[in-house]
Design an enzyme around this catalytic site. Structure first.
Site, PDB file in Angstrom:
ATOM      1  N   TYR A  18       0.761  -1.360   0.061  1.00 50.21           N
ATOM      2  CA  TYR A  18       0.202   0.109   0.097  1.00 50.21           C
ATOM      3  C   TYR A  18       0.626   1.212  -0.058  1.00 50.21           C
ATOM      4  CZ  TYR A  18      -3.755  -3.160   1.436  1.00 50.21           C
ATOM      5  OH  TYR A  18      -4.781  -4.174   1.597  1.00 50.21           O
ATOM      6  N   HIS A  75       0.102 -11.810   1.769  1.00 52.54           N
ATOM      7  CA  HIS A  75      -0.827 -10.937   0.894  1.00 52.54           C
ATOM      8  C   HIS A  75      -1.332 -11.906   0.006  1.00 52.54           C
ATOM      9  CE1 HIS A  75      -1.727  -6.409  -0.232  1.00 52.54           C
ATOM     10  NE2 HIS A  75      -2.812  -7.087  -0.019  1.00 52.54           N
TER      11      HIS A  75
END
Length: 242
Positions: A18, A75
């Site tokens: 991110y 992830h």
């Protein structure tokens, strides 16, 4: 971030990919709430499955300015790399050292989760997946819950879709005297799933938090799940994230 914590949020979710871990860490440290009262989650990016999971974890901790993570997730499984089993083992060792409190995954399918269990004799604590009324994940949600795996929903409001203007959603929201977003978040909670909504607005963050007071009937939960259309994100069986 500090304002969200002051509103009452106690789970802060980020990820290496991110690109905002420094800002998240600053917000956590600037908050008046004690560190042990705020759960911070981050995620191992794809290229760190190759470059080294420990190095990826340490970089996240350094960027966040924290000594440990409450939750750390792989992830994506990235099955084409064939590395997630080894990576999970490396992170188990980091958990033993106290760098991680709970070890989990994101976007894992039953075959990936079962492979982890067969290798290590434990289920991940968390599986964070795409989940919203347009993609309710009925089977995977039930499968995880049967095994004690906490399910968290990314994109719980169906980003880049017309979910919040869908007639079923708006009509039901009107009946509950709430916003469509609040209604959808209440739907997640009614199913035993923890939604992870994103917003830059303090006002909207407060509205989202208030969704916890909305109670839906079983029929309403089923009606929203019947809106299924399909994924808006990548398929974990084929997705590549580096």
């Amino acid at each position: 971030m500090a304002s969200a914590i002051e509103l009452g949020y106690r789970l802060i979710d980020t990820a290496s990919s991110y690109g905002n871990e420094r800002e998240v860490g600053l917000g956590v440290r600037d908050s008046a709430v004690a560190r042990d009262q705020v759960a911070v989650s981050s995620k191992l990016r794809g290229d760190d499955q190759v470059a080294g999971a420990r190095a990826g974890l340490e970089r996240s901790l350094d960027d966040l300015g924290l000594s440990y993570l409450d939750n750390y997730l792989i992830h994506w499984p990235l099955p084409s790399l064939g590395r997630y089993l080894e990576v999970y083992g490396e992170l188990m060792a980091a958990r033993e050292e106290g760098l991680i409190r709970r070890l989990g995954v994101s976007n894992f399918l039953p075959e990936h989760l079962t492979a982890l269990y067969d290798a290590y004799g434990e289920w991940p604590a968390i599986n964070q997946i795409e989940l919203h009324p347009y993609f309710p994940q009925q089977a995977l949600l039930a499968w995880c819950q049967e095994r004690g795996i906490e399910v968290q929903a990314w994109s719980p409001l169906g980003r880049k879709t017309d979910l919040l203007s869908n007639e079923t959603v708006t009509t039901m929201a009107l009946a509950h005297a709430c916003t469509p977003a609040q209604l959808v978040l209440a739907w997640h909670l009614a199913r035993g799933c923890a939604p992870i909504p994103k917003t830059d607005s303090t006002e909207r963050a407060a509205e989202n938090l208030a969704a916890g007071s909305i109670r839906l009937t079983g029929r309403e939960v089923e009606a929203l799940a019947s809106l299924e259309r399909g994924r808006i994100g990548g398929d974990p069986a084929t997705h590549v994230e580096m």
